[in-house]
Motif scaffolding. Structure first.
Motif, PDB file in Angstrom:
ATOM      1  N   UNK A 246       8.149  16.619   4.932  1.00 33.04           N
ATOM      2  CA  UNK A 246       7.137  17.755   4.576  1.00 33.04           C
ATOM      3  C   UNK A 246       5.199  16.645   5.014  1.00 33.04           C
ATOM      4  N   UNK A 247       5.397  15.845   4.166  1.00 37.42           N
ATOM      5  CA  UNK A 247       4.370  15.333   4.209  1.00 37.42           C
ATOM      6  C   UNK A 247       3.939  13.320   3.878  1.00 37.42           C
ATOM      7  N   UNK A 248       3.021  12.833   4.190  1.00 43.55           N
ATOM      8  CA  UNK A 248       2.980  11.344   3.677  1.00 43.55           C
ATOM      9  C   UNK A 248       1.938  10.851   3.348  1.00 43.55           C
ATOM     10  N   UNK A 249       1.703  10.793   2.032  1.00 41.50           N
ATOM     11  CA  UNK A 249       0.339  10.535   1.288  1.00 41.50           C
ATOM     12  C   UNK A 249       0.238   9.344   0.919  1.00 41.50           C
ATOM     13  N   UNK A 250      -0.745   8.372   1.760  1.00 41.99           N
ATOM     14  CA  UNK A 250      -1.227   6.620   1.470  1.00 41.99           C
ATOM     15  C   UNK A 250      -3.092   7.173   1.707  1.00 41.99           C
ATOM     16  N   UNK A 251      -3.376   6.340   0.800  1.00 39.55           N
ATOM     17  CA  UNK A 251      -4.578   5.680   0.245  1.00 39.55           C
ATOM     18  C   UNK A 251      -5.029   5.057   1.201  1.00 39.55           C
ATOM     19  N   UNK A 252      -5.969   5.384   2.827  1.00 36.15           N
ATOM     20  CA  UNK A 252      -5.882   3.399   2.514  1.00 36.15           C
ATOM     21  C   UNK A 252      -6.753   2.572   2.792  1.00 36.15           C
ATOM     22  N   UNK A 253      -7.165   2.199   1.573  1.00 38.91           N
ATOM     23  CA  UNK A 253      -7.691   1.687   0.515  1.00 38.91           C
ATOM     24  C   UNK A 253      -6.909   1.914  -0.146  1.00 38.91           C
ATOM     25  N   UNK A 254      -6.223   1.258  -1.304  1.00 36.96           N
ATOM     26  CA  UNK A 254      -5.462   1.316  -2.029  1.00 36.96           C
ATOM     27  C   UNK A 254      -6.363   1.214  -3.985  1.00 36.96           C
ATOM     28  N   UNK A 287     -10.785   7.543  -3.795  1.00 34.29           N
ATOM     29  CA  UNK A 287     -11.611   6.843  -3.680  1.00 34.29           C
ATOM     30  C   UNK A 287     -12.370   5.990  -2.492  1.00 34.29           C
ATOM     31  N   UNK A 288     -12.021   5.621  -1.820  1.00 34.70           N
ATOM     32  CA  UNK A 288     -12.593   4.836  -0.584  1.00 34.70           C
ATOM     33  C   UNK A 288     -13.450   5.510   0.170  1.00 34.70           C
ATOM     34  N   UNK A 289     -13.398   6.945   0.531  1.00 39.99           N
ATOM     35  CA  UNK A 289     -14.113   7.744   1.261  1.00 39.99           C
ATOM     36  C   UNK A 289     -15.806   7.424   0.449  1.00 39.99           C
ATOM     37  N   UNK A 290     -16.235   8.510   1.638  1.00 37.97           N
ATOM     38  CA  UNK A 290     -17.820   9.202   2.015  1.00 37.97           C
ATOM     39  C   UNK A 290     -19.125   7.827   1.345  1.00 37.97           C
ATOM     40  N   UNK A 291     -18.674   7.219   2.830  1.00 41.13           N
ATOM     41  CA  UNK A 291     -19.600   5.518   2.749  1.00 41.13           C
ATOM     42  C   UNK A 291     -19.203   4.391   1.680  1.00 41.13           C
ATOM     43  N   UNK A 292     -18.262   4.807   0.804  1.00 45.52           N
ATOM     44  CA  UNK A 292     -17.885   3.735   0.633  1.00 45.52           C
ATOM     45  C   UNK A 292     -17.399   2.175   1.175  1.00 45.52           C
ATOM     46  N   UNK A 293     -16.616   2.472   2.186  1.00 49.51           N
ATOM     47  CA  UNK A 293     -16.183   1.295   3.196  1.00 49.51           C
ATOM     48  C   UNK A 293     -17.457   0.302   4.088  1.00 49.51           C
ATOM     49  N   UNK A 295     -18.169   2.615   6.426  1.00 49.99           N
ATOM     50  CA  UNK A 295     -17.892   4.695   7.225  1.00 49.99           C
ATOM     51  C   UNK A 295     -17.843   5.489   6.455  1.00 49.99           C
ATOM     52  N   UNK A 296     -18.629   6.325   7.579  1.00 52.66           N
ATOM     53  CA  UNK A 296     -18.300   8.016   5.907  1.00 52.66           C
ATOM     54  C   UNK A 296     -17.056   8.339   5.543  1.00 52.66           C
ATOM     55  N   UNK A 297     -15.576   7.935   6.486  1.00 50.01           N
ATOM     56  CA  UNK A 297     -14.766   7.907   6.347  1.00 50.01           C
ATOM     57  C   UNK A 297     -13.947   6.635   6.272  1.00 50.01           C
ATOM     58  N   UNK A 298     -12.725   6.825   5.242  1.00 48.74           N
ATOM     59  CA  UNK A 298     -11.938   5.314   5.379  1.00 48.74           C
ATOM     60  C   UNK A 298     -11.112   5.574   6.837  1.00 48.74           C
ATOM     61  N   UNK A 299     -10.838   6.210   7.164  1.00 46.00           N
ATOM     62  CA  UNK A 299      -9.754   6.544   8.030  1.00 46.00           C
ATOM     63  C   UNK A 299     -10.900   5.837   9.574  1.00 46.00           C
ATOM     64  N   UNK A 300     -11.894   5.657   9.514  1.00 48.65           N
ATOM     65  CA  UNK A 300     -12.820   5.606  10.835  1.00 48.65           C
ATOM     66  C   UNK A 300     -12.976   4.128  10.587  1.00 48.65           C
TER      67      UNK A 300
END
Length: 465
Positions: A246-254, A287-293, A295-300
Motif C-alpha cells: 500500500x505504501x513505502x515510508x522513508x526518511x530522506x535523511x535518517x 526531523x529533516x523537514x522545514x528548513x533543516x537541510x 531547503x524548505x522541505x528535505x525532498x527538494x
C-alpha cells in the motif's frame, strides 16, 4: 485602533498594551497573568535561590509523580533565550539539540512569542467541528510552497505517520476497486520501511520503526509491516509488489537512525517502484523537514516528489503540531468521518506555525542554514583531523552526525559539563547536532571548539591508558 477582519492579521502586542477597548483590556489581563506565573523566581544572576536544593527537590517530586520513562540528567532548565539555555544555578548552555530539532527559532524568539501571545488572547481552540483562520492560512502556505494539494493536521510526528498509514490503506482499497467499508474485502495493505528508520512510538508508526527495543515489549505489533535495508534498491524491489504494497515510508535523511542522507538514485528508484506497484511513496520529514537541510522541505534536495509527506518537530517552534501534506489523489480517498483529531491544527498552534514558516521560507534564511551547516562540518573535520575515534562526519544543512567508534554518551555528558547540549543517534555511537536554524557563526565556532576539545581529550586519555 483599526479593526481587522477576514484573513487579516490580528492585533500586535504593542497595540494590545495601549488600546483602551474592552477586548484589549481582557487580553492585557491575560498577558499579565501569564507573566505573573513565572516559575521559578530568579535572582539577578539568573539563578534560582537555593539552586541545589531546588534542583534536588524538583527531581525528587518528578520521580514521585511522573512515570519514569526517560533517563534524564540531574539538571533543571529554567529559561532560554535564542540558542542559549540556563539551569537553576544560572549556568549557560549552548543548545545544539533544540529540543530534538524542535526549536527551529531557538528559545523565546520575539516574533514567535508575539504571535503566540496574540493568538492565546484571541482564540486558542475550537476543535475541528468549526473553521478557524490560522489553520487555513498555514495550509495555504504549506501547499503553495510544496508538491502538495491538501494538508491534514495532527498533534505530533507519530500521529502524522499514523494518519499517513490510514490514508495509504484506504487509498489502496479504493484503487483495488473494493468497498473500503467492507470488513471482508481484501486489498493491498503492506507498509514497507527501512533499517535505521524511526517513524514514531504509537503502534502503527512503531511497526515501521527499526529498533527492536522500542517494539518487543509491546508485541504483537500491527501486521503488514515489511522492513528492508536502507539505500538498497534491490532489496526494496523484492518486497514492493503490486497487489500487496500500500505504501513505502522513508526518511530522506535518517535522524534517529544516525544522520544518514539518502541519495537521488535511491529515492527516484523508490518512486519508480511505487508507481509500478500502485503504492504510495511517503516521505517522513518529521526531523529533516522545514528548513533543516537548507531547503524548505528535505525532498527538494533530491528532486523526487512523494505522494505524502509528514511534518512535525519544527513546525510550530515548540508547540505540539503535526501535518500531513498529500497529493490530490490521496486527499480524494478520505471522506468526512474517516479520520480526525480534537486538538489538531487549533488556532494557537497554527498561528505559531505560520510565523515559523514565514521566517524559515525566506531564501536568505535557507541559504544561511546551508552556509552554517557547511561551516560546522568543515570546522569539525579540520578540528578532529587525526582523531582515531571519529569515523565520519556527515549531514546536510544543520543536521549533522559525528560517527564514533564507541558509545557517544560520555561525549554528550562531557560536552554538557562544558556548556554544550548535544544528543546521540544511531546505535548510541553518533553525536547528533540539530541546533536552532538561526544560530550565529559564533555559535557554530563555539560548538566546534567545545566538541573538538572533548573528543581530542578522549583520544589523549585513551593514548595515555
Amino acid at each position: 485602533m483599526k479593526a481587522t477582519s477576514g484573513l487579516q492579521q490580528g492585533l500586535r502586542v504593542g497595540d494590545v498594551l495601549h488600546c483602551k477597548s474592552p477586548c484589549a483590556r481582557r487580553v492585557r489581563r491575560k498577558v499579565c497573568r501569564v507573566q505573573a506565573i513565572a516559575a521559578p523566581v530568579r535572582e539577578e544572576t539568573g539563578s534560582v535561590p537555593n539552586a541545589t536544593q531546588f534542583t534536588q527537590d524538583l527531581i525528587a517530586e518528578e520521580k514521585k509523580y511522573v512515570m519514569q520513562t526517560y533517563a534524564r540528567p540531574e539538571l533543571v532548565f529554567t529559561h532560554g533565550e535564542g540558542a542559549r539555555l540556563y539551569d537553576a544555578h544560572g549556568k549557560e548552555y549552548l543548545d545544539f539539540a533544540a529540543g530534538i530539532a524542535v526549536n527551529a527559532l531557538g528559545h523565546s524568539d520575539p516574533r514567535w512569542l508575539e504571535a503566540v501571545v496574540e493568538q492565546a488572547g484571541t482564540l486558542a481552540h475550537t476543535s475541528n467541528l468549526f473553521h478557524s483562520v490560522p489553520q487555513v492560512r498555514l495550509a495555504k502556505r504549506l501547499v503553495e510552497q510544496s508538491f502538495a494539494d491538501k494538508v491534514f493536521y495532527a498533534n505530533s510526528g507519530t500521529e502524522a505517520n499514523e494518519a499517513a498509514i490510514k490514508f495509504s490503506r484506504k487509498h489502496a482499497r479504493l484503487a483495488a476497486g473494493v468497498d473500503p467499508y467492507d470488513a471482508k474485502a481484501e486489498a493491498p495493505h503492506e507498509m514497507v520501511s527501512f533499517t535505521g528508520s524511526f517513524h514514531g512510538r504509537t503502534l502503527g508508526a512503531l511497526a515501521l520503526t527499526y529498533k527492536d527495543a522500542y517494539k518487543i515489549p509491546f508485541a504483537p505489533g500491527v501486521p503488514g509491516a515489511r522492513m528492508v535495508k536502507y539505500l538498497d534498491l534491490d532489496a526494496a524491489a523484492a518486497v514492493i509488489q503490486k497487489g500487496k504494497t500500500a505504501a513505502v515510508f522513508v526518511e530522506p535523511i535518517q535522524g534517529e537512525g544516525g544522520i544518514f542522507p539518502a541519495n537521488r538514485e535511491f529515492l527516484q528508484g523508490l518512486r519508480d517502484l511505487c508507481d509500478e506497484a500502485g503504492a504510495l511513496l511517503v516521505f517522513d520529514e518529521v526531523q529533516c523537514g522545514l528548513g533543516r537541510t537548507g531547503k524548505l522541505f528535505g525532498y527538494q534536495n533530491f528532486d523526487v516528489e512523494p505522494d505524502i509527506l509528514t511534518l512535525a518537530k519544527p513546525l510550530a517552534g515548540g508547540l505540539p503540531i503535526g501535518a500531513v501534506l498529500v497529493k490530490q489523489h490521496v486527499a480524494d480517498s478520505m471522506k468526512p468521518g474517516d479520520h480526525g483529531s480534537t486538538f489538531a491544527g487549533n488556532p494557537l498552534v497554527t498561528r505559531a506555525a505560520e510565523t515559523v514558516v514565514d521566517i524559515i521560507s525566506e531564501p536568505a534564511f535557507l541559504q544561511s542554514v546551508i552556509d552554517k551547516g557547511e561551516r560546522l562540518r568543515s570546522g569539525l573535520a579540520e578540528a578532529l583531523k587525526g582523531n582515531e575515534h571519529v569515523k565520519e562526519i556527515r549531514g546536510l544543512g544543520l543536521i549533522t552526525g559525528i560517527q564514533l567508534d564507541q558509545p557517544a554518551g560520555g561525549v554528550v555528558t562531557a560536552a554538557r559539563d562544558e556548556g554544550l547540549i548535544v544528543i546521540t543517534a544511531g546505535a548510541g555511537d553518533v553525536v547528533r547536532l540539530v541546533p536552532p536554524l538561526n544560530i550565529t557563526n559564533d555559535d557554530v565556532d563555539l560548538c566546534i571548539s567545545i566538541l573538538s576539545s572533548v573528543l581530542n581529550s578522549l583520544q589523549n586519555q585513551n593514548q595515555t591508558v
